[in-house]
Design a protein around this motif. Sequence first.
Motif, mmCIF file in Angstrom:
data_model
loop_
_atom_site.group_PDB
_atom_site.id
_atom_site.type_symbol
_atom_site.label_atom_id
_atom_site.label_comp_id
_atom_site.label_asym_id
_atom_site.label_seq_id
_atom_site.Cartn_x
_atom_site.Cartn_y
_atom_site.Cartn_z
ATOM 1 N N THR A 120 0.787 -1.268 0.082
ATOM 2 C CA THR A 120 0.046 -0.178 0.232
ATOM 3 C C THR A 120 0.802 1.251 0.150
ATOM 4 O OG1 THR A 120 -1.764 -1.154 1.388
ATOM 5 C CG2 THR A 120 -2.141 1.064 1.008
ATOM 6 N N ALA A 153 2.191 1.643 -3.336
ATOM 7 C CA ALA A 153 1.040 2.181 -4.433
ATOM 8 C C ALA A 153 0.656 3.548 -4.275
ATOM 9 C CB ALA A 153 -0.182 1.243 -4.034
ATOM 10 N N VAL A 154 0.482 3.890 -2.970
ATOM 11 C CA VAL A 154 -0.127 5.289 -2.845
ATOM 12 C C VAL A 154 0.899 6.298 -3.114
ATOM 13 C CG1 VAL A 154 -0.322 6.663 -0.735
ATOM 14 C CG2 VAL A 154 -1.348 4.641 -0.572
ATOM 15 N N ARG A 187 -6.390 2.304 -8.452
ATOM 16 C CA ARG A 187 -5.010 1.630 -8.400
ATOM 17 C C ARG A 187 -4.472 0.964 -7.175
ATOM 18 N NH1 ARG A 187 -1.865 6.093 -12.224
ATOM 19 N NH2 ARG A 187 -3.551 6.561 -13.449
ATOM 20 N N VAL A 188 -4.592 1.637 -6.080
ATOM 21 C CA VAL A 188 -4.236 1.284 -4.901
ATOM 22 C C VAL A 188 -4.871 -0.114 -4.551
ATOM 23 C CG1 VAL A 188 -3.936 1.512 -2.414
ATOM 24 C CG2 VAL A 188 -3.803 3.462 -3.879
ATOM 25 N N ALA A 192 0.533 6.285 -7.029
ATOM 26 C CA ALA A 192 -0.479 6.576 -7.657
ATOM 27 C C ALA A 192 -0.882 8.136 -7.341
ATOM 28 C CB ALA A 192 -1.661 5.775 -7.155
ATOM 29 N N TYR A 193 -0.612 8.495 -6.067
ATOM 30 C CA TYR A 193 -0.862 9.853 -5.965
ATOM 31 C C TYR A 193 0.277 10.980 -6.187
ATOM 32 C CZ TYR A 193 -5.231 8.280 -3.680
ATOM 33 O OH TYR A 193 -6.470 7.633 -3.403
#
Lengths: 701, 701
Positions: free
Chosen positions: A76, A79-80, A302-303, A83-84
């Motif tokens: 996570t 991914a965070v 996405r996450v 993605a952000y």
Amino acid sequence: QDWRSRKKVQIFQYVFLKWLLVLLIGLATGLVGFFNNLAVENIAGFKLLLTGNLMLKDRYYLAFAALVGCNVVLATCAAVLCAYIAPSAAGSGIPEVKAYLNGVDAHSILAPSTLFVKIFGSIFGVAAGFVVGKEGPMVHTGACIANLLGQGGSKKYHLTWKWLRYFKNDRDRRDLITCGAAAGVAAAFRAPVGGVLFALEEAASWWRSALLWRTFFTTAVVAVVLKSLIEYCKNEKCGLFGEGGLIMFNISNAVPSYNTIDLLAILLLGVIGGIFGSIYNYLVDKVLRTYSIINEKGPAFRVLLVIIISILTSCCAFGVPWFAKCIPCPDHLKEVCPTKGRSGSYKSFQCPDGHYNDLASLLLTTNDDAIRSLFSPLNTNEFRIASLVFFFFAMYFLGIITYGIAIPSGLFIPVILAGASYGRLAGRLLSPVANLDCGLFALLGAASFLGGTMRMTVSLCVILLELTDNLLMLPLMMLVLLISKTVADCFNKGVYDQIVIMKGLPFLEAHAEPYMRHLVAGDVVSGPLITFSAVEKVGNIVHSLKMTSHNAFPVIDEPPITDAPELCGLVLRSHLLVLLKGKMFTKHRCLSGAETLKRYHAFDFAKAGSGKGLKLEDVDIDIEEMEMYVDLHPITNTSPYAVVETMSLAKAAVAFRELGLRHLCVVPKTPGRPPVVGILTRHDFMPEHVLGLYPHIDVHK
Amino acid sequence: QDWRSRKKVQIFQYVFLKWLLVLLIGLATGLVGFFNNLAVENIAGFKLLLTGNLMLKDRYYLAFAALVGCNVVLATCAAVLCAYIAPSAAGSGIPEVKAYLNGVDAHSILAPSTLFVKIFGSIFGVAAGFVVGKEGPMVHTGACIANLLGQGGSKKYHLTWKWLRYFKNDRDRRDLITCGAAAGVAAAFRAPVGGVLFALEEAASWWRSALLWRTFFTTAVVAVVLKSLIEYCKNEKCGLFGEGGLIMFNISNAVPSYNTIDLLAILLLGVIGGIFGSIYNYLVDKVLRTYSIINEKGPAFRVLLVIIISILTSCCAFGVPWFAKCIPCPDHLKEVCPTKGRSGSYKSFQCPDGHYNDLASLLLTTNDDAIRSLFSPLNTNEFRIASLVFFFFAMYFLGIITYGIAIPSGLFIPVILAGASYGRLAGRLLSPVANLDCGLFALLGAASFLGGTMRMTVSLCVILLELTDNLLMLPLMMLVLLISKTVADCFNKGVYDQIVIMKGLPFLEAHAEPYMRHLVAGDVVSGPLITFSAVEKVGNIVHSLKMTSHNAFPVIDEPPITDAPELCGLVLRSHLLVLLKGKMFTKHRCLSGAETLKRYHAFDFAKAGSGKGLKLEDVDIDIEEMEMYVDLHPITNTSPYAVVETMSLAKAAVAFRELGLRHLCVVPKTPGRPPVVGILTRHDFMPEHVLGLYPHIDVHK
């Protein structure tokens, strides 16, 4: 501007700075590579130690929870971040670097935020136990570092070094980024020569001998940095780092001597690698297209996707070893068996003392250690056939579904894992008749699968040689790579080329497409052409800049200055903006160029770093000034490359690619018409564009 | 003509043939390389055995006579071959191959006679005990083989294979010859990866990724051929060949571990290598210029020069060891000491039993064995300091005066010998404080001197690694090479570049000279321009072909066909000759192109091999035909690359080089003038030509 024409001091400064920069790139990339490994080894080591200790106490559910928990949290985080903060940091990064070096200025490919996410996202992603490598991300990281240093820091984050802002043209930047990519490979594999060859074979689109030398220097620096840091870490000063991390697989105690059966087996391995490789590429492409639909729905999706894949991977790693039988530890082993604490690569899992679970030894460990186990020589029966078959399929399909999720993910490691497992399987099956060690078979299997997916030959060969430190394998490795590449090339393109196409990056191939021979340059010129007079009204310029997004405009000398309209040259949007900002306007149509030239230093027109250029909104011009005139001569490039409209499109494409152009003027063949017909850019040579204009042309003719 | 536009069968045939050819090139080069070594080892072995046995019997004068006699006879054979049959086979051959791949079609560089002389001349030359190597000649040999196969045999010697005559354009030929050059290096050093890198770094001027792969395949074939032949020879089936010949220096039992003093010593070695290297290049250049005066006087003078140098070399090899003291044989030696018959590298010379003469061990042996002795690890005191100093000077100066005489002579071996001797000297001097073995010091010394003379980095590094089979030396080797190249580059150019300049080959650099920025393309157009009308009188064409030696003529469409004169394209001399021979003439000025086109196959216009094209004398045209007309449209290249006359010369030079052109049209900027101003060729971009036209221009500005 050619540096050779500068003063001696300036030449010295330029050369010195360029070398200093590549030195810095080498140092930084080496440090990042080491830090990356250190972090991964420590985080993953902690996680595995925790799970292993719980397993030893027979608290299986808790162990499972710990493993999944750690993996999901790490995934996570990755991914965070990805993605952000910087979506372009997802994936391998090699296709992007390749496209950049081909001349594609895609937004944010090499931005500082991408660098940050790439480093930490890669650490979390690899530590989370995904079937991904840190090699592709290292290449991207190296390129980002080179870009950051090359443009003298980032303006956005108020980190700028003025003395570094010396390299403002495309070519110098490209050179530095090529060095960065090579340094990335060198740092990931500890393979300096392999890094140079990788940059040459896969990354760079233009190449000069001088660049070879500079790249070589960078990778040498990386090698030295890594070597000294590893020396420093030898005495357990770096936590769980130990020996591992920076992969160097020792197979040198296995002497390669081979008979005819071995050779046949190797040929077969090559063919299998080619077939598996092309299927892999095909599936990766399909999965990527599916994922891109999901990814477009927003960062949260996405996450979520990353978390799902993470749970799937964890379940696979923890669930499947239960089906494997326990194997008694081999005698005469230097290693601890089964694993106690941190030492030894034989995991006990659910097995009693003196036994180990071979599937757990491969799955519940870091990817690097799994490769090391697969390459380990001598002990042919270490892994059972069923385990190897299962492990191969697990790696093959997990690798496919993992690539494309929103974490930085390299392709080398999954491919090596899958390849090494079927190679070792072949070695295991052939052990009664073959001469070659099963560790060497695993190496050749990895080579064949790498050749089948990535379609590189020389650089892969050298990287594998440097990884395993065994030059005697060279002829066999070459054979395997050549066969697998040849077989795979019959079916589809290399995986990186596929990704470049899928991402829609306008990559220019080195050769022209066959159908281009039947078209001429004039056929593909598109869009309304906007030209400026050599002394143009300010209002017209502002209007044109507002209305179009063209980056270059032809400038035409008109009758008051010359007898007939003739092409004066090309002027760039960015230069126009600088000129407008300077407000050197005149009331009447007159030549004021010489005066203007005095006010500016050549440096003012240097190419700005990404996102740092002037924007039209920054230039503030009132109505009165709109009616005034400005002389464009000082900023016009009076020697643009040009082709006649009847020039074969294929030849124009070759010229465009070989000369590394961004704009190519098309001039009319017959006199009496406007002196320029149009401007060709990179997009005009793309197959989509050409075939869109001429849909009925035979593509293969 | 692009092969991609052919039919599927033809494409398959083309690709298949191309791969078959590189396979054949690899096989042939491997075989020649092996044969070469076998012959040298046997001839030189016989000579040394004879001398050694006479020495053991104390018949010193007879031994001297035998040595000098053998050497002079062998040297004379080499010189006669070289001076009378193929003078272009003299020297290394690498500069010539480099120039050919840059686009220089110098006469007979790659002719079959050159190939023949290169192989046998090199064998005799090396066996005659000259301080020359067989590596440069092997590169040239590989290129000659590639050329011979690529043009389908030699017409002159009635050896032609029609099915091989498929590659008739410059690019295919250049590709094959690049593969040949790589194969040569691979065969000489048994270094397949090094061969690829050499072709890339030093030989080729244009490079594509596909070529990398093909070159790699060729060198892999060479490696396999050599390995199997050596396996075959292991059981003493090949006379005196034994293990030796194909150099592979084993230093792998010496582990490189180093301290600060070692590092400082290595830095110093790099600097020394750079200085010695640049002096070497300077002296080689001077000596070559002197020799070229002698060589121009006739073949007899050339042979005489060779004999003088041969006697000098023999005297040095036989005379100097008398001054060396005898050293007692070291204990615990696996080798025989002093040498008995063929085994053992410790020569007794005049020494009593149990003693050896260290200088004789280096001088009275083959060059390969001397290198092996210098690289041999562990026994630090094998050679005395005085011996090493003397040996260094002998090799340094003999190497300089030997290069340039009329025998095929490589530069690698002399440079390695000299470099290894001062490297070993450094190791010997530092042995009390240094950690590194003196064999490794010798290796680093060789690397530093190679870097200082040849100025290659990556390829040398890889070649040396492959030669010594010790990857752990990589960082040190890189360091040494980078320093020596940097130091030497401050003084002069690399030795091959110097030779290219000295031979007056019009080599195009990858970058334009600074002063070219101040000129425009129109400034350097020279000579009267001869243009043809699109439908031209035969007599005019014949006359123009007779009067000039131009290879391309602009064709201009004139009013009856178009409204105003406009440039139709370029026509090549060779194509004109084919057309004239076909005699498709018409009585009146009319377009007969379509008809003509039917009569010819594209193949008829393919580029002929060297010396095989039609000559003007072959075309026989009577007076009546002279008055007829011929339509040039079918043979005109209608898309020639062109630049405007006001284009900066620097940019025109870059385009010319990058696109690999032979002719570049210069068109006028303003309309109303003839549609072509001139044609630029390779010679128009040469500094001599440009500076001849503008002697007062500042070269450095």
